[in-house]
Design a protein around this motif. Structure first.
Motif, mmCIF file in Angstrom:
data_model
loop_
_atom_site.group_PDB
_atom_site.id
_atom_site.type_symbol
_atom_site.label_atom_id
_atom_site.label_comp_id
_atom_site.label_asym_id
_atom_site.label_seq_id
_atom_site.Cartn_x
_atom_site.Cartn_y
_atom_site.Cartn_z
ATOM 1 N N TYR A 139 127.883 12.434 135.554
ATOM 2 C CA TYR A 139 127.253 11.395 134.714
ATOM 3 C C TYR A 139 125.872 11.868 134.242
ATOM 4 O O TYR A 139 125.540 11.764 133.053
ATOM 5 C CB TYR A 139 127.142 10.109 135.515
ATOM 6 N N ASP A 140 125.078 12.389 135.166
ATOM 7 C CA ASP A 140 123.731 12.864 134.819
ATOM 8 C C ASP A 140 123.782 14.061 133.882
ATOM 9 O O ASP A 140 122.960 14.181 132.966
ATOM 10 C CB ASP A 140 122.952 13.226 136.081
ATOM 11 N N ILE B 140 125.373 2.603 140.220
ATOM 12 C CA ILE B 140 124.183 3.322 139.754
ATOM 13 C C ILE B 140 124.185 3.408 138.227
ATOM 14 O O ILE B 140 123.151 3.207 137.575
ATOM 15 C CB ILE B 140 124.128 4.730 140.378
ATOM 16 N N ALA B 141 125.339 3.704 137.642
ATOM 17 C CA ALA B 141 125.425 3.800 136.180
ATOM 18 C C ALA B 141 125.066 2.469 135.529
ATOM 19 O O ALA B 141 124.308 2.420 134.550
ATOM 20 C CB ALA B 141 126.828 4.245 135.772
ATOM 21 N N THR C 19 118.143 -0.747 133.201
ATOM 22 C CA THR C 19 116.738 -0.330 133.236
ATOM 23 C C THR C 19 116.323 0.586 132.095
ATOM 24 O O THR C 19 115.133 0.871 131.965
ATOM 25 C CB THR C 19 116.428 0.384 134.563
ATOM 26 N N ASN C 20 117.269 1.051 131.260
ATOM 27 C CA ASN C 20 116.860 2.059 130.262
ATOM 28 C C ASN C 20 116.084 1.458 129.090
ATOM 29 O O ASN C 20 115.526 2.181 128.266
ATOM 30 C CB ASN C 20 118.060 2.875 129.753
ATOM 31 N N GLU D 287 118.035 -5.267 140.628
ATOM 32 C CA GLU D 287 117.612 -5.169 139.227
ATOM 33 C C GLU D 287 117.933 -6.438 138.460
ATOM 34 O O GLU D 287 117.158 -6.874 137.594
ATOM 35 C CB GLU D 287 118.273 -3.954 138.565
ATOM 36 N N ASN E 116 124.286 12.914 130.372
ATOM 37 C CA ASN E 116 123.046 12.371 129.810
ATOM 38 C C ASN E 116 122.074 13.475 129.409
ATOM 39 O O ASN E 116 121.416 13.392 128.367
ATOM 40 C CB ASN E 116 122.376 11.435 130.816
ATOM 41 N N VAL F 28 127.631 5.310 130.183
ATOM 42 C CA VAL F 28 127.563 4.299 131.243
ATOM 43 C C VAL F 28 128.919 3.625 131.426
ATOM 44 O O VAL F 28 129.466 3.560 132.540
ATOM 45 C CB VAL F 28 126.494 3.231 130.926
ATOM 46 N N ARG G 210 123.252 0.051 136.803
ATOM 47 C CA ARG G 210 121.818 -0.203 137.010
ATOM 48 C C ARG G 210 120.980 0.560 135.985
ATOM 49 O O ARG G 210 119.986 0.042 135.488
ATOM 50 C CB ARG G 210 121.401 0.195 138.423
ATOM 51 N N ARG G 211 121.373 1.773 135.683
ATOM 52 C CA ARG G 211 120.606 2.550 134.699
ATOM 53 C C ARG G 211 120.723 1.939 133.313
ATOM 54 O O ARG G 211 119.789 2.036 132.517
ATOM 55 C CB ARG G 211 121.063 4.005 134.728
ATOM 56 N N TRP G 212 121.864 1.314 133.016
ATOM 57 C CA TRP G 212 121.951 0.587 131.745
ATOM 58 C C TRP G 212 120.964 -0.587 131.749
ATOM 59 O O TRP G 212 120.311 -0.864 130.745
ATOM 60 C CB TRP G 212 123.372 0.067 131.537
#
Length: 364
Positions: free
Chosen positions: A115-116, A181-182, A188-189, A217, A119, A166, A184-186
């Motif tokens: 995933y990382d 985690i994916a 917070t981005n 979050e 990105n 994501v 959550r990153r959506w």
């Protein structure tokens, strides 16, 4: 003969123990710079900030071992060293804290790395396109207006492709920490509106919403919506040695208030707040400090050392940070004379302008 029997018994016991070893154990092995030799390093839960284990660096290496029933997101840390990973059942998870290479050796970490990696590739391609556009501007082949339009288009495109990554990951991992985690990153981005978040959350696999890394979050976003600009202030009360003190003792009394949230280990008296205090104290504005996550004795020591003149709420701990969704310190919130939130998170010239406008409105 007796020696052989003893060796056989030892071997048999070892085998039996190995056969009974649970399959939810993990072993993390890592390398780190020699400057850490002999020092302690910590495995910490990312969400709760609770230390799970401690290791001592020997010959540039360290290790952690334990049992994990449900894989969770964690960090290996000490000082400036910070290494994220998923703690999951594995014979060996390898953490290279010298080159900061991603953790390998188990399926969930490998999936998070994929995933990382996606990105990173998207961002690298985006950066190449941005550089190309700026080069065209320097060569005067396109106007600045055309460049800005192109950059806006590229930004929308990469945002769309980040989101695709994501949702592709969430679909592939609907019930595990990687999907959590994916998602959550959506969250917070970029700044998310609570209405949008609630709508999207209904489409996310319900299991992911139970992960603390997601729930934390979501709570922050909901509290932010309750304490957004234009909303009334949220009161809280702190028990102190001298009695109870509340935010409402300062806010909502027909005078604007600038609240500075701080801690003794951070900047307790930012220059811009000090200048605002000197200019407006007694002239249409009140300043109040709110010490978070701090022992009152430590707060008082800093107040005395820095000669901080404004009033304080000490010993507030984490409650105000939760109510106002504050993650970074120092942090400012400006309240109007009636207690309405006028601005939050401002500093420098932006903060000074907001204070000037709010004071001028209040004195009319």
């Amino acid at each position: 003969m007796k020696t052989k029997k003893i060796l056989f018994v030892v071997l048999l016991l070892t085998t039996l123990v190995a056969c009974q070893t649970p399959n939810n154990t993990y072993y993390i092995e890592g390398i780190i710079d020699e400057e850490m030799e002999g020092r302690e390093i910590y495995l910490t839960d990312y969400v709760t900030d609770m230390r799970i284990d401690t290791a001592v660096v020997r010959d540039g290496m360290f290790s952690f071992a334990g049992v994990v029933d449900t894989p969770f997101f964690a960090v290996i840390e000490e000082g400036s060293y910070y290494f994220p990973l998923i703690v999951e059942p594995a014979d060996t998870l390898f953490a290279d804290m010298m080159e900061y290479m991603p953790t390998t050796g188990a399926p969930l970490n490998d999936a998070l790395n994929a995933y990382d990696d996606c990105n990173r590739m998207l961002f690298d391609a985006y950066q190449v396109e941005v550089d190309s556009i700026m080069q065209l501007v320097e060569e005067r082949k396109i106007s600045r207006r055309e460049a800005l339009d192109s950059l806006d288009e590229k930004e929308r495109e990469i945002s769309r492709r980040f989101d695709e990554n994501v949702w592709r990951t969430v679909k592939a991992h609907p019930n595990d920490i990687v999907g959590a985690i994916a998602f959550r990153r959506w969250l917070t981005n970029k700044e998310r509106d609570i209405t949008e978040v609630d709508s999207i959350a209904k489409q996310v696999p319900s299991q992911l919403l139970t992960y603390s890394i997601v729930k934390e979050e979501l709570d922050i976003i909901r509290y932010k919506s309750l304490s957004a600009v234009g909303k009334p202030f949220i009161d809280f009360t702190v028990e102190t040695d001298s009695g109870r003190v509340s935010l409402s003792d300062f806010v909502g009394h027909n005078i604007p208030v600038l609240a500075l949230f701080w801690a003794s280990w951070d900047n307790a008296a930012p220059r811009d707040v000090m200048e605002i205090y000197r200019r407006y104290n007694g002239k249409g504005l009140s300043v109040v400090g709110i010490a978070l996550w701090d022992d009152p004795a430590d707060s008082r020591e800093i107040i005395a050392a820095k000669k901080i003149p404004w009033r304080q709420i000490l010993g507030a701990r984490e409650r105000p940070a939760d109510l106002y969704a504050i993650n970074d310190l120092p942090y400012t919130i400006l309240f109007a004379a009636d207690g309405t939130i006028v601005a939050r998170g401002l500093e420098g010239a932006s903060l000074s302008r907001a204070v000037a406008r709010t004071v001028s409105i209040a004195v009319k």
